[in-house]
Motif scaffolding. Structure first.
Motif, short mmCIF file in Angstrom:
data_model
loop_
_atom_site.label_atom_id
_atom_site.label_comp_id
_atom_site.label_asym_id
_atom_site.label_seq_id
_atom_site.Cartn_x
_atom_site.Cartn_y
_atom_site.Cartn_z
N LYS A 1 0.84 -1.20 0.00
CA LYS A 1 0.00 0.00 0.00
C LYS A 1 0.88 1.25 0.00
N GLU A 2 1.93 1.27 0.82
CA GLU A 2 2.82 2.42 0.88
C GLU A 2 3.59 2.59 -0.43
N LYS A 3 4.00 1.46 -1.03
CA LYS A 3 4.72 1.54 -2.31
C LYS A 3 3.80 2.09 -3.40
N TYR A 4 2.57 1.59 -3.42
CA TYR A 4 1.59 2.07 -4.40
C TYR A 4 1.37 3.57 -4.23
N GLU A 5 1.22 4.02 -3.00
CA GLU A 5 0.98 5.43 -2.76
C GLU A 5 2.20 6.28 -3.11
N LEU A 6 3.41 5.77 -2.86
CA LEU A 6 4.63 6.49 -3.21
C LEU A 6 4.72 6.66 -4.73
N LEU A 7 4.49 5.58 -5.47
CA LEU A 7 4.56 5.65 -6.93
C LEU A 7 3.48 6.57 -7.49
N THR A 8 2.30 6.49 -6.91
CA THR A 8 1.20 7.34 -7.36
C THR A 8 1.53 8.81 -7.13
N ALA A 9 2.12 9.11 -5.97
CA ALA A 9 2.50 10.49 -5.67
C ALA A 9 3.57 10.99 -6.64
N ARG A 10 4.41 10.07 -7.15
CA ARG A 10 5.46 10.44 -8.10
C ARG A 10 4.95 10.39 -9.56
N ASN A 11 3.67 10.14 -9.74
CA ASN A 11 3.06 10.06 -11.07
C ASN A 11 3.67 8.96 -11.92
N ILE A 12 3.99 7.84 -11.28
CA ILE A 12 4.55 6.69 -11.99
C ILE A 12 3.51 5.57 -11.98
N PRO A 13 3.02 5.17 -13.15
CA PRO A 13 2.03 4.10 -13.22
C PRO A 13 2.56 2.78 -12.65
N VAL A 14 1.67 2.00 -12.08
CA VAL A 14 2.03 0.76 -11.40
C VAL A 14 1.69 -0.45 -12.27
N TRP A 15 2.69 -1.29 -12.46
CA TRP A 15 2.52 -2.63 -13.05
C TRP A 15 2.52 -3.62 -11.88
N VAL A 16 1.68 -4.63 -11.91
CA VAL A 16 1.56 -5.57 -10.80
C VAL A 16 2.13 -6.94 -11.16
N MET A 17 2.99 -7.47 -10.29
CA MET A 17 3.41 -8.87 -10.38
C MET A 17 2.91 -9.60 -9.13
N GLU A 18 2.82 -10.90 -9.22
CA GLU A 18 2.34 -11.76 -8.13
C GLU A 18 0.96 -11.32 -7.62
N PRO A 19 -0.01 -11.14 -8.51
CA PRO A 19 -1.33 -10.69 -8.06
C PRO A 19 -2.07 -11.70 -7.18
N VAL A 20 -1.72 -13.00 -7.32
CA VAL A 20 -2.29 -14.01 -6.42
C VAL A 20 -1.17 -14.74 -5.69
N ARG A 21 -0.06 -14.08 -5.51
CA ARG A 21 1.09 -14.55 -4.73
C ARG A 21 1.54 -15.96 -5.13
N GLY A 22 1.81 -16.12 -6.41
CA GLY A 22 2.31 -17.40 -6.88
C GLY A 22 1.32 -18.53 -6.75
N GLY A 23 0.03 -18.21 -6.66
CA GLY A 23 -1.01 -19.22 -6.54
C GLY A 23 -1.54 -19.39 -5.13
N MET A 24 -0.85 -18.84 -4.13
CA MET A 24 -1.29 -18.97 -2.75
C MET A 24 -2.70 -18.43 -2.56
N LEU A 25 -3.00 -17.28 -3.19
CA LEU A 25 -4.31 -16.65 -3.01
C LEU A 25 -5.36 -17.21 -3.97
N ALA A 26 -4.97 -18.20 -4.75
CA ALA A 26 -5.93 -18.88 -5.62
C ALA A 26 -6.35 -20.22 -5.01
N ALA A 27 -5.74 -20.57 -3.87
CA ALA A 27 -6.03 -21.85 -3.23
C ALA A 27 -6.14 -21.64 -1.72
N LEU A 28 -7.18 -20.94 -1.31
CA LEU A 28 -7.40 -20.65 0.11
C LEU A 28 -7.94 -21.88 0.84
N SER A 29 -7.99 -21.79 2.15
CA SER A 29 -8.55 -22.88 2.95
C SER A 29 -10.04 -23.04 2.66
#
Length: 394
Positions: free
Chosen positions: A189-217
Motif C-alpha cells: 500500500k505504501e509503495k503504491y501510494e509512493l509511486l502514485t504520488a510520483r506520477n509513476i504508473p504501477v505494473w503488478v506482479m504476483e497478483p495471487v502470490r504465486g497461486g497462494m491466493l488462488a487456493a485458500l482454505s
C-alpha cells in the motif's frame, strides 16, 4: 477486455506473464500449449506479453518470440528485462545482453523494457556510473529500440524511494509485488501510494502470490462463495486490483489453458470489489498470517547494545512465516554481520521495553535458524546465471 490508458495507448489490463509457462515431462517448455494460450489471449484482446532474461533458464524469451512471430508486430506489446540483479561476473555489459535478447525474441525493438528486480543490493549495480546501465537503456529508448523504459522492484519503501530519487524521472512505470496479502505484509500500500504520488504508473506482479491466493482454505473459500458462488478464488485477487486506479497492468504467470480462461473471464469487464468485499479479503489475509505482533514502535531499539533494527528484522521474519522466499531473506543477507539477528546477545533489554511483550531475543534466534534453511541470494543468482548461460547455448 478491460483496457487501461498509458501515454495515449490502450493496454489490456491483464498481461500474460511468461515466468511460469506450461512444461513437458522433461522440464522443457510446452511450446504447443503456449501457442494455444497466446491465441486465447489474443482472441480476447490481451496485447501485453512479459518475459525476462532468466525465465525458464533463458528459454522463455525464445519461446515467446517464436510464438508471437505468428502475429503482426503491431498487435502485441512485448516486454522483457535486463538482469542486473543476478549477474555475478566481474563486468556488466548491458549492450551484449540487450542485443542477445533482441535476437532471442526475433524483434527489432521492445515495447516495454525493465531494469529487473531493483532491490537494496542490486541498485548499487544499477546506480554505479562505471557500468552506465541506466544511460545505456535511455539511449536505446532514444534510438527507438525501446519504446517505454521502466523497472521492477522488490525493494522496501525506503529503497524504492532512493532509486526513484536517483532516476525516477527517466522511469515511465514501475512493477511491484501487489496483492491483498502484501498490501500490509510487504507494505505494498505504501509503495503504491509512493509511486502514485510520483506520477509513476504501477505494473503488478504476483497478483495471487504465486497461486497462494488462488487456493485458500475451505473456511476462507466458503466465505467468498457465500457472496459470489460462481466466482473463482483467484478472481477475487484480480478484482481487488481493479479498484486501484493507478494500476495500469496486472501480470499473471498462467501455466495452463484453464487459468487463462478463468483470468480472461475475470478481465472481460470492470468489476472492482465493493468496500464490504475489500474488507472481507483483507480480514482473510490477516487470518492467514501467524505474525509476531510488532507495531514498529521502536522502543526495543533504544536500549539495544548492538544497535539492531529489531522491527525490520521481525518484519522479515513475519514475511518468512507466511512464505519463505529468497526475496524476503535477502533483506537480512545484505546487512552487515553486526546488524544481523545472529548479532543478538540475548541481553533481554528489548523484551523488557516491548509493549507487546514479545520475546524478542527468542524470535531473533528463530529468525537466524530459519534463514539457514533458505538458499542465499548469491547462490540463487549463481544458479540463475548458469541456467541462463546454458539456455544461451541451446
Amino acid at each position: 477486455m478491460i483496457y487501461s490508458d498509458f501515454q495515449k495507448e490502450k493496454l489490456s489490463l491483464l498481461g500474460f506473464g511468461a515466468m511460469r509457462l506450461p512444461c513437458l515431462a522433461d522440464g522443457s517448455i510446452d511450446e504447443a500449449q503456449v501457442a494455444e494460450m497466446v491465441a486465447m489471449a489474443m482472441d480476447a484482446g490481451v496485447n501485453y506479453f512479459d518475459t525476462a532474461y532468466p525465465y525458464h533458464g533463458g528459454q522463455s524469451e525464445r519461446v515467446m518470440g517464436r510464438v508471437l512471430k505468428a502475429y503482426p508486430r503491431e498487435r502485441y506489446n512485448l516486454a522483457t528485462k535486463y538482469p542486473g540483479h543476478q549477474i555475478l561476473s566481474d563486468g556488466y555489459d548491458p549492450a551484449e545482453i540487450f542485443e542477445e535478447q533482441l535476437e532471442k525474441c526475433g524483434v527489432d525493438y521492445f515495447d516495454y523494457y525493465l531494469l529487473h528486480n531493483v532491490n537494496e543490493k542490486s541498485m548499487e549495480v544499477y546506480m554505479d556510473p562505471q557500468w552506465g546501465i541506466v544511460d545505456y537503456f535511455k539511449e536505446q529508448k532514444r534510438l527507438g529500440r525501446i519504446r517505454h523504459l521502466g523497472f521492477s522492484s522488490h525493494a522496501q519503501v525506503e529503497g524504492l524511494e532512493k532509486f526513484l530519487d536517483y532516476c525516477g524521472a527517466d522511469m515511465e512505470f514501475c512493477q511491484i509485488q501487489l496483492n491483498y496479502m502484501d498490501w500490509t505484509l510487504q507494505r505494498a500500500k505504501e509503495k503504491y501510494e509512493l509511486l502514485t504520488a510520483r506520477n509513476i504508473p504501477v505494473w503488478v506482479m504476483e497478483p495471487v502470490r504465486g497461486g497462494m491466493l488462488a487456493a485458500l482454505s475451505e473456511e476462507n473459500t466458503a466465505k467468498l462463495k457465500a457472496i459470489r458462488p460462481k466466482a473463482s478464488t483467484a478472481s477475487w485477487g484480480f478484482r481487488f486490483l481493479q479498484g486501484l486506479p493507478n494500476v495500469k497492468m496486472v501480470l499473471s504467470g498462467m501455466s495452463n489453458k484453464e487459468q487463462m480462461a478463468d483470468n480472461l473471464a475475470t478481465f472481460a469487464k470492470q468489476d472492482a470489489l465493493s468496500g464490504e468485499e475489500t474488507n472481507l479479503l483483507l480480514s482473510i489475509a490477516q487470518s492467514m498470517m501467524d505474525l509476531i505482533p510488532c507495531t514498529g514502535c521502536r522502543y526495543c531499539c533504544e536500549g539495544c547494545p548492538k544497535g539492531l533494527d529489531i522491527p525490520a528484522l521481525l518484519a522479515v521474519f513475519n514475511e518468512l512465516r507466511v512464505s519463505p522466499t529468497v526475496n524476503a531473506a535477502m533483506r537480512v543477507e545484505f546487512l552487515p554481520e553486526e546488524k544481523k539477528p545472529t548479532a543478538c546477545i540475548a541481553c533481554g533489554k528489548c523484551a523488557r521495553s516491548c509493549p507487546q511483550n514479545i520475546d524478542i531475543p527468542g524470535e531473533l534466534k528463530k529468525l537466524a535458524e530459519k534463514l539457514t534453511t533458505i538458499p542465499s541470494w548469491a547462490e540463487t543468482c549463481r544458479q540463475r546465471e548458469e541456467a541462463a548461460k546454458a539456455g544461451k547455448k541451446k
